[in-house]
Design a protein around this motif. Sequence first.
Motif, PDB file in Angstrom:
ATOM      1  N   GLY A  53      40.302  74.714 -43.691  1.00  0.00           N
ATOM      2  CA  GLY A  53      39.053  74.866 -42.966  1.00  0.00           C
ATOM      3  C   GLY A  53      38.922  73.874 -41.824  1.00  0.00           C
ATOM      4  N   GLU A  54      39.573  72.708 -41.945  1.00  0.00           N
ATOM      5  CA  GLU A  54      39.510  71.692 -40.903  1.00  0.00           C
ATOM      6  C   GLU A  54      40.645  71.825 -39.889  1.00  0.00           C
ATOM      7  N   LEU A  55      41.844  72.173 -40.386  1.00  0.00           N
ATOM      8  CA  LEU A  55      43.032  72.162 -39.517  1.00  0.00           C
ATOM      9  C   LEU A  55      43.573  73.553 -39.189  1.00  0.00           C
ATOM     10  N   GLY A  56      43.025  74.585 -39.803  1.00  0.00           N
ATOM     11  CA  GLY A  56      43.524  75.928 -39.544  1.00  0.00           C
ATOM     12  C   GLY A  56      44.942  76.112 -40.046  1.00  0.00           C
ATOM     13  N   SER A  57      45.752  76.842 -39.306  1.00  0.00           N
ATOM     14  CA  SER A  57      47.140  77.079 -39.718  1.00  0.00           C
ATOM     15  C   SER A  57      47.994  75.830 -39.611  1.00  0.00           C
ATOM     16  N   ALA A  58      47.495  74.797 -38.932  1.00  0.00           N
ATOM     17  CA  ALA A  58      48.228  73.536 -38.802  1.00  0.00           C
ATOM     18  C   ALA A  58      47.985  72.609 -39.982  1.00  0.00           C
ATOM     19  N   VAL A  59      47.480  73.155 -41.083  1.00  0.00           N
ATOM     20  CA  VAL A  59      47.184  72.339 -42.254  1.00  0.00           C
ATOM     21  C   VAL A  59      48.430  71.613 -42.759  1.00  0.00           C
ATOM     22  N   TRP A  60      49.586  72.240 -42.617  1.00  0.00           N
ATOM     23  CA  TRP A  60      50.834  71.605 -43.062  1.00  0.00           C
ATOM     24  C   TRP A  60      51.075  70.297 -42.311  1.00  0.00           C
ATOM     25  N   LEU A  61      50.632  70.242 -41.054  1.00  0.00           N
ATOM     26  CA  LEU A  61      50.815  69.044 -40.252  1.00  0.00           C
ATOM     27  C   LEU A  61      49.959  67.904 -40.793  1.00  0.00           C
ATOM     28  N   GLY A  62      48.759  68.245 -41.304  1.00  0.00           N
ATOM     29  CA  GLY A  62      47.905  67.236 -41.921  1.00  0.00           C
ATOM     30  C   GLY A  62      48.550  66.630 -43.151  1.00  0.00           C
ATOM     31  N   PHE A  63      49.188  67.474 -43.968  1.00  0.00           N
ATOM     32  CA  PHE A  63      49.883  66.959 -45.146  1.00  0.00           C
ATOM     33  C   PHE A  63      51.064  66.075 -44.743  1.00  0.00           C
ATOM     34  N   LEU A  64      51.750  66.444 -43.670  1.00  0.00           N
ATOM     35  CA  LEU A  64      52.899  65.661 -43.238  1.00  0.00           C
ATOM     36  C   LEU A  64      52.467  64.286 -42.731  1.00  0.00           C
ATOM     37  N   VAL A  65      51.403  64.240 -41.928  1.00  0.00           N
ATOM     38  CA  VAL A  65      50.893  62.958 -41.438  1.00  0.00           C
ATOM     39  C   VAL A  65      50.371  62.107 -42.594  1.00  0.00           C
ATOM     40  N   ALA A  66      49.669  62.738 -43.528  1.00  0.00           N
ATOM     41  CA  ALA A  66      49.159  62.013 -44.688  1.00  0.00           C
ATOM     42  C   ALA A  66      50.296  61.454 -45.529  1.00  0.00           C
ATOM     43  N   ALA A  67      51.398  62.205 -45.628  1.00  0.00           N
ATOM     44  CA  ALA A  67      52.550  61.737 -46.401  1.00  0.00           C
ATOM     45  C   ALA A  67      53.135  60.474 -45.792  1.00  0.00           C
ATOM     46  N   VAL A  68      53.223  60.438 -44.461  1.00  0.00           N
ATOM     47  CA  VAL A  68      53.755  59.244 -43.789  1.00  0.00           C
ATOM     48  C   VAL A  68      52.828  58.055 -44.044  1.00  0.00           C
ATOM     49  N   ALA A  69      51.506  58.285 -43.947  1.00  0.00           N
ATOM     50  CA  ALA A  69      50.537  57.210 -44.191  1.00  0.00           C
ATOM     51  C   ALA A  69      50.616  56.711 -45.631  1.00  0.00           C
ATOM     52  N   ALA A  70      50.705  57.653 -46.584  1.00  0.00           N
ATOM     53  CA  ALA A  70      50.782  57.260 -47.993  1.00  0.00           C
ATOM     54  C   ALA A  70      52.102  56.576 -48.308  1.00  0.00           C
ATOM     55  N   LEU A  71      53.175  56.993 -47.630  1.00  0.00           N
ATOM     56  CA  LEU A  71      54.488  56.415 -47.905  1.00  0.00           C
ATOM     57  C   LEU A  71      54.530  54.933 -47.539  1.00  0.00           C
ATOM     58  N   LEU A  72      53.752  54.522 -46.545  1.00  0.00           N
ATOM     59  CA  LEU A  72      53.713  53.101 -46.180  1.00  0.00           C
ATOM     60  C   LEU A  72      53.256  52.266 -47.376  1.00  0.00           C
ATOM     61  N   THR A  73      52.144  52.669 -47.986  1.00  0.00           N
ATOM     62  CA  THR A  73      51.653  51.949 -49.162  1.00  0.00           C
ATOM     63  C   THR A  73      52.569  52.173 -50.351  1.00  0.00           C
ATOM     64  N   GLY A  74      53.143  53.375 -50.465  1.00  0.00           N
ATOM     65  CA  GLY A  74      54.072  53.639 -51.557  1.00  0.00           C
ATOM     66  C   GLY A  74      55.286  52.730 -51.511  1.00  0.00           C
ATOM     67  N   LEU A  75      55.795  52.475 -50.331  1.00  0.00           N
ATOM     68  CA  LEU A  75      56.928  51.557 -50.192  1.00  0.00           C
ATOM     69  C   LEU A  75      56.526  50.139 -50.575  1.00  0.00           C
ATOM     70  N   SER A  76      55.299  49.742 -50.246  1.00  0.00           N
ATOM     71  CA  SER A  76      54.817  48.417 -50.658  1.00  0.00           C
ATOM     72  C   SER A  76      54.774  48.319 -52.177  1.00  0.00           C
ATOM     73  N   TYR A  77      54.286  49.372 -52.833  1.00  0.00           N
ATOM     74  CA  TYR A  77      54.242  49.382 -54.300  1.00  0.00           C
ATOM     75  C   TYR A  77      55.652  49.354 -54.885  1.00  0.00           C
ATOM     76  N   ALA A  78      56.582  50.067 -54.247  1.00  0.00           N
ATOM     77  CA  ALA A  78      57.956  50.064 -54.727  1.00  0.00           C
ATOM     78  C   ALA A  78      58.558  48.666 -54.646  1.00  0.00           C
ATOM     79  N   ALA A  79      58.313  47.965 -53.533  1.00  0.00           N
ATOM     80  CA  ALA A  79      58.830  46.605 -53.379  1.00  0.00           C
ATOM     81  C   ALA A  79      58.209  45.658 -54.394  1.00  0.00           C
ATOM     82  N   LEU A  80      56.910  45.779 -54.603  1.00  0.00           N
ATOM     83  CA  LEU A  80      56.227  44.902 -55.556  1.00  0.00           C
ATOM     84  C   LEU A  80      56.651  45.208 -56.985  1.00  0.00           C
ATOM     85  N   GLY A  81      56.844  46.493 -57.290  1.00  0.00           N
ATOM     86  CA  GLY A  81      57.283  46.862 -58.632  1.00  0.00           C
ATOM     87  C   GLY A  81      58.657  46.315 -58.956  1.00  0.00           C
ATOM     88  N   SER A  82      59.533  46.228 -57.950  1.00  0.00           N
ATOM     89  CA  SER A  82      60.864  45.675 -58.188  1.00  0.00           C
ATOM     90  C   SER A  82      60.821  44.161 -58.347  1.00  0.00           C
TER      91      SER A  82
END
Length: 451
Positions: A53-82
């Motif tokens: 409803g917000e992004l139309g057919s480009a909704v997949w692009l929103g998930f891709l951008v969100a994945a990159v944003a989440a991966l930044l914090t995910g990598l921090s958690y991975a480093a801290l977990g190790s």
Amino acid sequence: MEITTLTDAPADPHAPTGEPELRRTIGLAQMVFYASGSMLGAGIYGLVGKAAGELGSAVWLGFLVAAVAALLTGLSYAALGSRYPRAAGAAFITHRAFDNGLLTHVLGLAVACSGLGSIAAGSWVIGANLQRVPFLSGVPVTVLTLAYLVLMAGIVYRGIRESMWANVACSIVEAGGLALIIFVGAKYWGSVDLFQTPANPSGGGLLAVPPLLLVQGAVLTFFSFAGFEDTLNVGEEVKNPRRTLPLGLVIGMLLACVLYVGVAITAVSVIPWQDLAEASAPLAEVMAKAAPWFPGWAFVVITVVAVANSALINYVTASRLLYGMARDGRLPSRLAQVHPDRRTPHIAIALILVVLMALTLSGNSAELAAATVLLLLSIFVVVNAALVVLRLRKDEPRGGFEVPLFVPIAGAIVCLALLVVRITSGDWKSPLIAGVLLAVSAALYPLVRPK
């Protein structure tokens, strides 16, 4: 990024030596299922419609951008977990970085509240769906909901091995359901302009997607990736955690990204995004059109499994969090007791069950779940900042998985920006609930702080 193959973390002078302790049974495959299962929850089953409803057919692009944003914090958690594979990981890391008892206490309870709110909200979804089963149709939803919570507590009490195998089974069903949607809908790919948005109905390529619209869509879809933080709290039950924990987390996040983007492309290809935005069960509508032979009740089962898996992971996380904080002297010591046979923190598990029942019966679980996202973003900001502090500390031991300094800095900035956007969105109830929970947690500190 750098990965080493050392088999154990640096010696911690404050590490516990008492018996019994938690049992290490989690291997790499189970860690991948645990990380991906924590993200492949029920959110995608309804969120893809709202995002369309917000992004139309480009909704997949929103998930891709969100994945990159989440991966930044995910990598921090991975480093801290190790570096610090411990129960109550976020609280322990916060204290190690900032040496502030109040901040450690509040953050630890914020993690617990976010998990319990998610479980309580999901329990009503489970109860309502179970009532659709013919032989359970006459059972009140409240009874089904409470029975589900008791069953969940029994699995977590039984042992981490049993909890992990239940998680593996549920994650396979979750991922299989999303993969099935992609499989049956792949024949529709190429039938729509994947850059068409409500602001630009004619499409026209990536440059035609308004940047502000993309950011707003990414804010919404970012929460599909929340859940990876649960991996930090089972560090003491992972085999070779310095390698297994970060690899499992990163692989799980990448798997979730591939499935989310694939499902988003499939959904708008099968159903016009305008109709998808209005659907109460968008993915069920996709399945009904792309695979009319697929029984509708089967998708209800997949939804129930998805919600139950998220709840199971949150229950394990909350119990290990209370256990770890109690062992470190930050909560009553009885919560640090481990069952001699099951090797699980049974007192913490029982307390969580009582709290969950109270939350569920209060009827405020939906509003509490809305505040969960604010608590998580606040936690992410602090944890990213903690990694920056620890990276700059010269005598701090390195982990088995290291990331460049810009990763936690960028992760903190992104999460802070998302937090501001959420608070200023006009919804005053969820910020109020989150603020009250943090204030109550701070008020409890004088009663439980280490002497």
